[in-house]
Design a protein around this motif. Sequence first.
Motif, PDB file in Angstrom:
ATOM      1  N   ASP A  52      90.919  41.722  -1.242  1.00 19.16           N
ATOM      2  CA  ASP A  52      91.032  40.077  -0.420  1.00 19.16           C
ATOM      3  C   ASP A  52      91.084  40.378   1.122  1.00 19.16           C
ATOM      4  O   ASP A  52      90.902  39.540   2.106  1.00 19.16           O
ATOM      5  N   PHE A  53      90.133  42.123   1.217  1.00 21.90           N
ATOM      6  CA  PHE A  53      90.403  42.088   2.577  1.00 21.90           C
ATOM      7  C   PHE A  53      89.399  41.569   3.577  1.00 21.90           C
ATOM      8  O   PHE A  53      90.073  41.120   4.402  1.00 21.90           O
ATOM      9  N   PRO A  54      87.920  40.418   3.130  1.00 19.44           N
ATOM     10  CA  PRO A  54      87.831  39.328   4.243  1.00 19.44           C
ATOM     11  C   PRO A  54      88.306  38.098   4.162  1.00 19.44           C
ATOM     12  O   PRO A  54      87.494  37.923   5.307  1.00 19.44           O
ATOM     13  N   ALA A  55      89.441  37.929   2.883  1.00 15.05           N
ATOM     14  CA  ALA A  55      89.597  36.802   3.510  1.00 15.05           C
ATOM     15  C   ALA A  55      91.401  36.812   4.472  1.00 15.05           C
ATOM     16  O   ALA A  55      91.276  35.892   5.041  1.00 15.05           O
ATOM     17  N   LEU A  56      91.653  38.308   3.862  1.00 10.31           N
ATOM     18  CA  LEU A  56      92.769  38.719   5.071  1.00 10.31           C
ATOM     19  C   LEU A  56      92.533  38.718   6.447  1.00 10.31           C
ATOM     20  O   LEU A  56      92.937  38.114   7.483  1.00 10.31           O
ATOM     21  N   MET A  57      91.010  39.054   6.571  1.00 14.07           N
ATOM     22  CA  MET A  57      90.947  39.304   7.530  1.00 14.07           C
ATOM     23  C   MET A  57      90.481  37.853   8.751  1.00 14.07           C
ATOM     24  O   MET A  57      90.588  37.445   9.457  1.00 14.07           O
ATOM     25  N   GLN A  58      89.687  36.725   8.472  1.00 10.93           N
ATOM     26  CA  GLN A  58      89.974  35.826   8.523  1.00 10.93           C
ATOM     27  C   GLN A  58      90.731  34.972   8.690  1.00 10.93           C
ATOM     28  O   GLN A  58      90.780  34.328   9.726  1.00 10.93           O
ATOM     29  N   HIS A  59      91.769  34.697   7.985  1.00  7.69           N
ATOM     30  CA  HIS A  59      92.554  34.159   8.166  1.00  7.69           C
ATOM     31  C   HIS A  59      93.874  34.593   9.007  1.00  7.69           C
ATOM     32  O   HIS A  59      94.811  33.914   9.365  1.00  7.69           O
ATOM     33  N   SER A  60      93.445  36.207   9.567  1.00  6.34           N
ATOM     34  CA  SER A  60      93.916  36.947  10.343  1.00  6.34           C
ATOM     35  C   SER A  60      94.065  36.466  11.584  1.00  6.34           C
ATOM     36  O   SER A  60      94.409  36.771  13.003  1.00  6.34           O
ATOM     37  N   GLY A  61      92.365  36.343  11.413  1.00  4.63           N
ATOM     38  CA  GLY A  61      91.660  36.125  13.331  1.00  4.63           C
ATOM     39  C   GLY A  61      92.400  34.428  13.651  1.00  4.63           C
ATOM     40  O   GLY A  61      92.408  34.411  14.617  1.00  4.63           O
TER      41      GLY A  61
END
Length: 254
Positions: A52-61
């Motif tokens: 889930d790294f791409p989704a996590l990075m999007q939400h982290s932003g």
Amino acid sequence: MKRKLQSITSKLTSASGILGIVIVWQFCCSMGWIPKFMLPSPADIIKALVTDFPALMQHSGITLLEAFLGLSLGVTVGVAAAVLMDRFPSVYKAFYPLLILTQTIPTVAIAPVLVIWMGYGIAPKVTAIVIVTFFPMAIGLLDGFRSADQDAVRLLSSMGAKRKQIFRYIKFPGAMGQFFASLKICASYSIVGAVIAEWLGGNSGLGVYMTRVRKSYAYDKMFAIIVLISVISLLLMKGVELLRRRCMPWETRE
């Protein structure tokens, strides 16, 4: 050289302790002693982080944006409150009890009210972060101002220095340590405050994503988010420490 060796040894000791806990945790999960629905194994959490790294990075932003805005406003309000309470005793008597009162109300309790007042956008999240960050800054910086060297203050006063000059040359430099200590606390609080505010509504952010995976019983992903939040908080605190060393180089030399 000796100090560096001591620092490396201390870090290795801490890392070995954490590694030992992770190994025992993984062993207990692999043996089936702990059900996965109660506590996923470290391997499952790492797998969820990678998947889930791409989704996590999007939400982290989104969460980082909210944390940055709230932290900036909270620190600004906290510094202004500390300066005013130090300068005017009447302001201290009037607002200090209110500062204490704001901290008796849990963020989880006030966040729904902010959502009702401001909607589901970024405004209630930023406001919640301001509420949880300005208090440590205001109280820490105020204590720093009041712990100034009174002999130095009297010396400058006897030489005809004005209050602004005393504040500039004695109180403010002397409170730099408390400022960065409070900023480190505020930095970690900003991420936690953003996540808690996102639990109650919104379209994106780590708190929103955590709520979604929890409802789908994907506990490995939920623990992956918790790990990510911890890493972000630690990186922010490390960034504050680096900023402190840059702004206060005399402490490093000492």
